[in-house]
Write a protein that holds these residues in place. Sequence first.
Motif, PDB file in Angstrom:
ATOM      1  N   GLY A  15       0.794  -1.218   0.000  1.00 24.53           N
ATOM      2  CA  GLY A  15       0.000   0.000   0.000  1.00 24.53           C
ATOM      3  C   GLY A  15       0.827   1.269   0.000  1.00 24.53           C
ATOM      4  O   GLY A  15       0.321   2.343  -0.348  1.00 24.53           O
ATOM      5  N   SER A  17       4.323   3.650  -1.009  1.00 25.33           N
ATOM      6  CA  SER A  17       5.037   4.004  -2.238  1.00 25.33           C
ATOM      7  C   SER A  17       6.533   3.969  -1.989  1.00 25.33           C
ATOM      8  O   SER A  17       6.987   4.042  -0.845  1.00 25.33           O
ATOM      9  N   ARG A  67       0.400   2.700 -11.795  1.00 22.30           N
ATOM     10  CA  ARG A  67       1.030   2.603 -10.463  1.00 22.30           C
ATOM     11  C   ARG A  67       2.490   3.024 -10.461  1.00 22.30           C
ATOM     12  O   ARG A  67       3.100   3.107  -9.393  1.00 22.30           O
ATOM     13  N   HIS A  84       3.687   3.205  -6.795  1.00 18.48           N
ATOM     14  CA  HIS A  84       2.621   3.519  -5.854  1.00 18.48           C
ATOM     15  C   HIS A  84       1.821   2.254  -5.534  1.00 18.48           C
ATOM     16  O   HIS A  84       1.848   1.272  -6.278  1.00 18.48           O
ATOM     17  N   SER A  85       1.122   2.305  -4.407  1.00 15.90           N
ATOM     18  CA  SER A  85       0.229   1.205  -4.025  1.00 15.90           C
ATOM     19  C   SER A  85       0.927  -0.142  -4.160  1.00 15.90           C
ATOM     20  O   SER A  85       0.452  -1.060  -4.842  1.00 15.90           O
ATOM     21  N   LYS A  87       2.373  -3.802  -3.913  1.00 13.59           N
ATOM     22  CA  LYS A  87       1.753  -5.086  -3.623  1.00 13.59           C
ATOM     23  C   LYS A  87       2.855  -6.111  -3.353  1.00 13.59           C
ATOM     24  O   LYS A  87       3.972  -5.960  -3.845  1.00 13.59           O
TER      25      LYS A  87
END
Length: 124
Positions: A15, A17, A67, A84-85, A87
């Motif tokens: 979640g 960055s 992302r 970003h974001s 996983k």
Amino acid sequence: QVQLVESGGGLVQAGNSLRLSCAVSGGTFSTYAMGWFRQAPGWEREFVAAINLKGDNTYPADSVKGRVTISRDNAQNTVYLQIHSLKPEDTAVYYCAANPTGWGPGVVDGMRYWGKGTLVTVSS
């Protein structure tokens, strides 16, 4: 001799960055198209994103589109990759690469100079 040195990897929570940097020396950075690739454990290396010489045209892989942001600073001979974001499946060694032949349809396959990579581990 062209050298590429990646930095900025580490352990991050899902979640969040992360911004990776790649410093280039020994060549004419402003004449290279630049790219980022990654290799997860047990997987082949895959393309992540590329950027043209001026930094005004980028090409992200479909798998990460939306992302990642690739950018460059020609005054600092550095290319960046912001993810970003994050996983867990983004866990990989991230490599930067340089294509001295410039921007075009073969920019990904034409990467000639490579760094040694920086490890990104994303925890869930």
